[in-house]
Design a protein around this motif. Structure first.
Motif, PDB file in Angstrom:
ATOM      1  N   VAL A  94       0.439  12.459   4.284  1.00  0.00           N
ATOM      2  CA  VAL A  94       0.558  12.790   5.706  1.00  0.00           C
ATOM      3  C   VAL A  94      -0.256  11.760   6.463  1.00  0.00           C
ATOM      4  O   VAL A  94      -1.445  11.580   6.206  1.00  0.00           O
ATOM      5  N   VAL A  95       0.419  11.025   7.363  1.00  0.00           N
ATOM      6  CA  VAL A  95      -0.291   9.990   8.124  1.00  0.00           C
ATOM      7  C   VAL A  95      -0.158  10.264   9.609  1.00  0.00           C
ATOM      8  O   VAL A  95       0.651  11.076  10.038  1.00  0.00           O
ATOM      9  N   GLY A  96      -0.958   9.593  10.372  1.00  0.00           N
ATOM     10  CA  GLY A  96      -0.928   9.772  11.822  1.00  0.00           C
ATOM     11  C   GLY A  96      -2.274   9.382  12.401  1.00  0.00           C
ATOM     12  O   GLY A  96      -3.255   9.226  11.669  1.00  0.00           O
ATOM     13  N   THR A 135      -9.628   8.708  -0.280  1.00  0.00           N
ATOM     14  CA  THR A 135     -10.103   7.346  -0.496  1.00  0.00           C
ATOM     15  C   THR A 135     -10.823   6.801   0.732  1.00  0.00           C
ATOM     16  O   THR A 135     -11.223   5.643   0.762  1.00  0.00           O
ATOM     17  N   GLY A 136     -10.985   7.667   1.737  1.00  0.00           N
ATOM     18  CA  GLY A 136     -11.528   7.225   3.023  1.00  0.00           C
ATOM     19  C   GLY A 136     -12.896   6.587   2.905  1.00  0.00           C
ATOM     20  O   GLY A 136     -13.284   5.784   3.737  1.00  0.00           O
ATOM     21  N   ASN A 137     -13.624   6.956   1.878  1.00  0.00           N
ATOM     22  CA  ASN A 137     -15.003   6.508   1.767  1.00  0.00           C
ATOM     23  C   ASN A 137     -15.200   5.524   0.615  1.00  0.00           C
ATOM     24  O   ASN A 137     -16.312   5.239   0.244  1.00  0.00           O
ATOM     25  N   LEU A 138     -14.061   5.011   0.106  1.00  0.00           N
ATOM     26  CA  LEU A 138     -14.158   4.198  -1.102  1.00  0.00           C
ATOM     27  C   LEU A 138     -13.687   2.771  -0.875  1.00  0.00           C
ATOM     28  O   LEU A 138     -12.875   2.505   0.009  1.00  0.00           O
ATOM     29  N   ASP A 139     -14.219   1.863  -1.728  1.00  0.00           N
ATOM     30  CA  ASP A 139     -13.782   0.470  -1.626  1.00  0.00           C
ATOM     31  C   ASP A 139     -12.407   0.295  -2.288  1.00  0.00           C
ATOM     32  O   ASP A 139     -11.839   1.225  -2.847  1.00  0.00           O
ATOM     33  N   LYS A 140     -11.904  -0.920  -2.211  1.00  0.00           N
ATOM     34  CA  LYS A 140     -10.539  -1.211  -2.646  1.00  0.00           C
ATOM     35  C   LYS A 140     -10.278  -0.781  -4.097  1.00  0.00           C
ATOM     36  O   LYS A 140      -9.326  -0.051  -4.388  1.00  0.00           O
ATOM     37  N   SER A 141     -11.172  -1.206  -5.003  1.00  0.00           N
ATOM     38  CA  SER A 141     -10.881  -0.959  -6.419  1.00  0.00           C
ATOM     39  C   SER A 141     -10.952   0.535  -6.740  1.00  0.00           C
ATOM     40  O   SER A 141     -10.141   1.060  -7.492  1.00  0.00           O
ATOM     41  N   SER A 199     -10.388   2.928  -4.617  1.00  0.00           N
ATOM     42  CA  SER A 199      -9.225   3.544  -3.983  1.00  0.00           C
ATOM     43  C   SER A 199      -8.013   3.435  -4.895  1.00  0.00           C
ATOM     44  O   SER A 199      -7.271   4.390  -5.097  1.00  0.00           O
ATOM     45  N   GLN A 200      -7.866   2.251  -5.449  1.00  0.00           N
ATOM     46  CA  GLN A 200      -6.738   2.006  -6.342  1.00  0.00           C
ATOM     47  C   GLN A 200      -6.776   2.945  -7.542  1.00  0.00           C
ATOM     48  O   GLN A 200      -5.771   3.512  -7.954  1.00  0.00           O
ATOM     49  N   ARG A 201      -7.967   3.147  -8.030  1.00  0.00           N
ATOM     50  CA  ARG A 201      -8.169   4.016  -9.189  1.00  0.00           C
ATOM     51  C   ARG A 201      -7.725   5.438  -8.869  1.00  0.00           C
ATOM     52  O   ARG A 201      -7.011   6.082  -9.640  1.00  0.00           O
ATOM     53  N   VAL A 202      -8.187   5.926  -7.706  1.00  0.00           N
ATOM     54  CA  VAL A 202      -7.841   7.285  -7.302  1.00  0.00           C
ATOM     55  C   VAL A 202      -6.333   7.406  -7.140  1.00  0.00           C
ATOM     56  O   VAL A 202      -5.706   8.368  -7.601  1.00  0.00           O
ATOM     57  N   PHE A 203      -5.740   6.375  -6.532  1.00  0.00           N
ATOM     58  CA  PHE A 203      -4.291   6.377  -6.332  1.00  0.00           C
ATOM     59  C   PHE A 203      -3.560   6.467  -7.671  1.00  0.00           C
ATOM     60  O   PHE A 203      -2.634   7.255  -7.843  1.00  0.00           O
ATOM     61  N   HIS A 225      -5.515   7.696   6.025  1.00  0.00           N
ATOM     62  CA  HIS A 225      -5.380   6.597   6.977  1.00  0.00           C
ATOM     63  C   HIS A 225      -5.012   5.304   6.280  1.00  0.00           C
ATOM     64  O   HIS A 225      -4.704   4.307   6.905  1.00  0.00           O
ATOM     65  N   ASP A 226      -5.109   5.363   4.960  1.00  0.00           N
ATOM     66  CA  ASP A 226      -4.971   4.163   4.137  1.00  0.00           C
ATOM     67  C   ASP A 226      -3.489   3.803   4.004  1.00  0.00           C
ATOM     68  O   ASP A 226      -2.730   4.497   3.336  1.00  0.00           O
ATOM     69  N   LYS A 227      -3.059   2.700   4.637  1.00  0.00           N
ATOM     70  CA  LYS A 227      -1.631   2.344   4.684  1.00  0.00           C
ATOM     71  C   LYS A 227      -1.071   2.033   3.299  1.00  0.00           C
ATOM     72  O   LYS A 227      -0.002   2.501   2.937  1.00  0.00           O
ATOM     73  N   ASP A 228      -1.869   1.321   2.484  1.00  0.00           N
ATOM     74  CA  ASP A 228      -1.402   0.977   1.141  1.00  0.00           C
ATOM     75  C   ASP A 228      -1.219   2.227   0.301  1.00  0.00           C
ATOM     76  O   ASP A 228      -0.255   2.366  -0.436  1.00  0.00           O
ATOM     77  N   PHE A 229      -2.205   3.132   0.437  1.00  0.00           N
ATOM     78  CA  PHE A 229      -2.179   4.373  -0.310  1.00  0.00           C
ATOM     79  C   PHE A 229      -0.916   5.154   0.039  1.00  0.00           C
ATOM     80  O   PHE A 229      -0.187   5.616  -0.839  1.00  0.00           O
ATOM     81  N   ALA A 230      -0.639   5.280   1.362  1.00  0.00           N
ATOM     82  CA  ALA A 230       0.533   6.035   1.809  1.00  0.00           C
ATOM     83  C   ALA A 230       1.817   5.367   1.338  1.00  0.00           C
ATOM     84  O   ALA A 230       2.749   6.025   0.873  1.00  0.00           O
ATOM     85  N   ALA A 231       1.833   4.043   1.434  1.00  0.00           N
ATOM     86  CA  ALA A 231       3.056   3.312   1.070  1.00  0.00           C
ATOM     87  C   ALA A 231       3.431   3.516  -0.374  1.00  0.00           C
ATOM     88  O   ALA A 231       4.618   3.524  -0.723  1.00  0.00           O
ATOM     89  N   GLY A 232       2.435   3.725  -1.237  1.00  0.00           N
ATOM     90  CA  GLY A 232       2.699   3.912  -2.653  1.00  0.00           C
ATOM     91  C   GLY A 232       3.163   5.302  -3.014  1.00  0.00           C
ATOM     92  O   GLY A 232       3.597   5.550  -4.133  1.00  0.00           O
ATOM     93  N   SER A 233       3.031   6.251  -2.103  1.00  0.00           N
ATOM     94  CA  SER A 233       3.380   7.631  -2.443  1.00  0.00           C
ATOM     95  C   SER A 233       4.880   7.856  -2.323  1.00  0.00           C
ATOM     96  O   SER A 233       5.608   7.008  -1.816  1.00  0.00           O
TER      97      SER A 233
END
Lengths: 225, 419
Positions: free
Chosen positions: A38-40, A172-178, A180-184, A203-211
């Motif tokens: 859910v984004v926005g 992932t809001g509070n995490l760095d790139k790597s 975040s990737q792990r959580v994803f 809010h993470d565009k990459d995260f949302a795009a992968g879902s």
């Protein structure tokens, strides 16, 4: 696809500081094993929606059905039991209990559920920690872990009772790139392999795009599902 | 509800906040230990005063009071219209002090099952002469064996021996203060004058002290026969019958029973005789209660404050527990158990410390002066006080913990997690 969660005509007002309609007739369905984002923009009501879906916020009108159970009008204690059994949570600020070890944090919801013996629960908790690659830190006090590590332990905790739905509020809001990737990757794996439903607000565009699916909200309404 | 889980979480909270837990526990510890010391000491003092008074007080005393009868003797004088009334005031009769058939009554009462013993007595005011100075005093003729059995007179002897009274006639033992005023020691002779003017010389064979100044300054004992002789009365002349019961709390009951059997005499039980001591005891008991209650209340507020603070600090944790499925009553159980652990641990340690303080107090020398028959502070060690202490600690902490715990269970997780 089997429907796991169904929300219809959800309306929510905030009364403070002045009456304000946060959600305007929000309706949507989520299927089993779906990875939904859910984004926005901030203030569009996506977190509010998530807390209503999580059963923690009961102050709304509309229908909420999870696993075929209509949850309107349930008592707080019954809802707590329902959450314990069917829902898992991951929050932006990891929120582990600082006095307990990582392992104990993961075990607590299962001990509460009381479905398995304590030895069994410990064994399962270690399995979950392995899944998020945190098993070597299992006896460390959770307050001594780094942010990314805490978030992974929190995911293990959300998984301990094998919930049907895992909800994440900016996981992932509070995490760095790597990290975040792990959580994803973990979420993706859960949806693929265990067919558990993932609903995250991000809010993470990459995260949302992968879902699997993106639900976009604006001013309390869904503008893209 | 899963008590074991709640207890595990409670203990983890307490152990990780060691300092805070210890401070809360100290509050209970001091409250309970002071409660124990207070109540042990207060009841010890009460016991001591009661014993001191009761040693010399019969449970029931039978005597003939000197009282003026209330009704007046009225006679009419004159005749017809020219008449008037004459009112004569009654005067007390001289022989009122005697209990009729006193020895017989004493024998009869002694056979009652509730009665531990009976001691007949002849009592009179006399003057001890020290040169030209007359010292007013009271002489009691006693049955030495019976009196000793009931009132433990031999234990009160400072000098000489009670048994010497039995060995000869015309012997007397004096209260410590009286002997001082009369200027006599054991072995001396002392001159006694009765109110009727009869004079006799008695030999002092002992000196006693009760620890009550008014008694030690005025009391003396001799055998029944000796006092009857001083008063020039026959051997059946008895003025008092002192009764000790097996259970002193039955005094009022037995008194009314005796009263029905012997309408002619006056009976007094120990409650009437010691009204002032009993009133004092009541006041001290109230005081002990109030102080103990205050101590526990303060300890309770300490716990209440700490638990409240604890819950404010733990808001996030509570929200998480609730989000992951813990119910309101699980949360209540966790925080209630925390305060109960504090209460029980503090309470038990408080008992230990209270016992220690009480013990130290009980061996502390007490500067009571020469009159009191006491060398250390009087302290009671009664199990029921300790049980009461733990119970009080438990209940106080239960209450002090309950309200914050209830508050914790009502915390809305959404508000906390949203921030």
């Amino acid at each position: 696809m089997e429907t796991v969660l169904k929300a219809s005509n959800i309306v929510k007002y905030f009364n403070e500081p002045e009456p304000f309609q946060v959600l305007k007739n929000v309706s949507f369905e989520v299927g089993k094993g779906e990875f939904l984002s859910v984004v926005g923009k901030s203030g569009c009501g996506k977190s509010t929606l998530l807390y209503i879906l999580s059963t923690m916020d009961t102050d709304f009108t509309g229908d909420l059905e999870i696993k075929g159970e209509r949850l309107n009008g349930w008592k707080q204690n019954a809802l707590a039991g329902f959450r314990n059994m069917h829902l898992g949570f991951v929050f932006q600020f990891h929120y582990l209990l600082p006095e307990f070890s990582a392992l104990k944090n993961v075990m607590l919801p299962a001990l509460k559920l009381g479905k398995y013996s304590e030895e069994e629960i410990e064994h399962r908790a270690i399995e979950k920690l392995k899944l998020v690659e945190m098993d070597e830190y299992s006896h460390k006090l959770s307050s001594k872990l780094s942010g990314g590590q805490q978030q992974r332990v929190a995911i293990a905790r959300a998984l301990i009772n094998d919930p049907d739905i895992i909800m994440g509020d900016e996981p992932t809001g509070n995490l760095d790139k790597s990290n975040s990737q792990r959580v994803f990757d973990i979420f993706k794996q859960l949806a693929r392999e265990n067919h558990q439903t993932i609903i995250t607000v991000t809010h993470d565009k990459d995260f949302a795009a992968g879902s699997d699916r993106i639900v976009e909200m604006q001013d309390g309404q869904i503008i893209r599902a | 509800m899963n008590w074991k889980l709640a207890f595990g979480i409670a203990i983890t909270h307490l152990v990780t906040k060691k300092k805070q837990s210890v401070v809360a526990m100290l509050g209970v510890l001091f409250g309970i230990s002071m409660f124990i010391v207070m109540i042990s000491f207060m009841t010890g003092v009460n016991q001591f005063l009661e014993d001191m008074a009761m040693d010399n007080t019969p449970h029931i005393r039978i005597y003939n009071p000197v009282e003026v009868k209330d009704e007046k003797i009225i006679s009419k004088a004159g005749t017809g219209n020219n008449s008037w009334y004459v009112v004569f005031h009654q005067r007390p009769k001289n022989d009122l002090a005697k209990i009729k058939n006193g020895l017989l009554i004493a024998d009869k009462i002694e056979k009652m099952p509730e009665v531990r013993g009976v001691a007949p007595m002849v009592s009179s005011q006399v003057f001890f002469n020290n040169g030209p100075v007359q010292i007013p005093a009271n002489i009691s003729g006693i049955d030495v064996k019976k009196q000793d059995a009931l009132f433990g007179l031999s234990g009160k002897m400072d000098d000489g021996s009670l048994d010497d009274l039995l060995k000869g006639s015309d012997d007397v033992i004096l209260g410590k203060g009286l002997a001082q005023k009369a200027g006599v020691h054991v072995g001396d002779r002392v001159n006694v004058t009765t109110p009727e003017g009869y004079n006799i010389t008695l030999k002092v064979v002992g000196i006693f002290s009760f620890g009550i100044v008014s008694l030690d300054d005025s009391k003396s004992y001799a055998t029944l026969a000796t006092v009857q002789k001083i008063l020039q009365r026959d051997p059946s002349y008895i003025t008092d019958i002192n009764i000790k019961l097996n259970d002193m709390n039955k005094a009022t009951e037995i008194k009314s029973e005796l009263k029905a059997q012997m309408p002619g005499v006056y009976l007094e039980d120990w409650q009437e005789a010691n009204a002032s001591i009993l009133a004092g005891e009541k006041i001290r008991n109230i005081m002990t209660g109030v102080v103990s209650f205050t101590l526990l209340l303060v300890a309770g507020f300490g716990i209440y404050n700490i638990m409240n603070m604890n819950i404010v600090n733990k808001m996030k944790d509570i929200a998480i527990l609730k989000a992951t499925g813990f119910q309101g009553n699980d949360i209540t159980a966790i925080f209630l158990l925390e305060s109960l652990v504090i209460g029980v641990a503090g309470g038990l340690l408080g008992l230990l410390l209270g016992f220690l303080f009480s013990y130290l107090l009980s061996i502390t020398p007490f500067p009571a002066g020469t009159f009191f028959r006491i060398s250390t502070f009087p302290v009671n060690f009664l199990p029921q006080h300790y049980i009461l202490g733990v119970l009080f600690g438990f209940i106080t902490t239960l209450f002090a913990g309950y309200f914050p715990a209830l508050k914790a269970s009502k915390i809305d997780p959404v508000i906390i997690i949203r921030g």
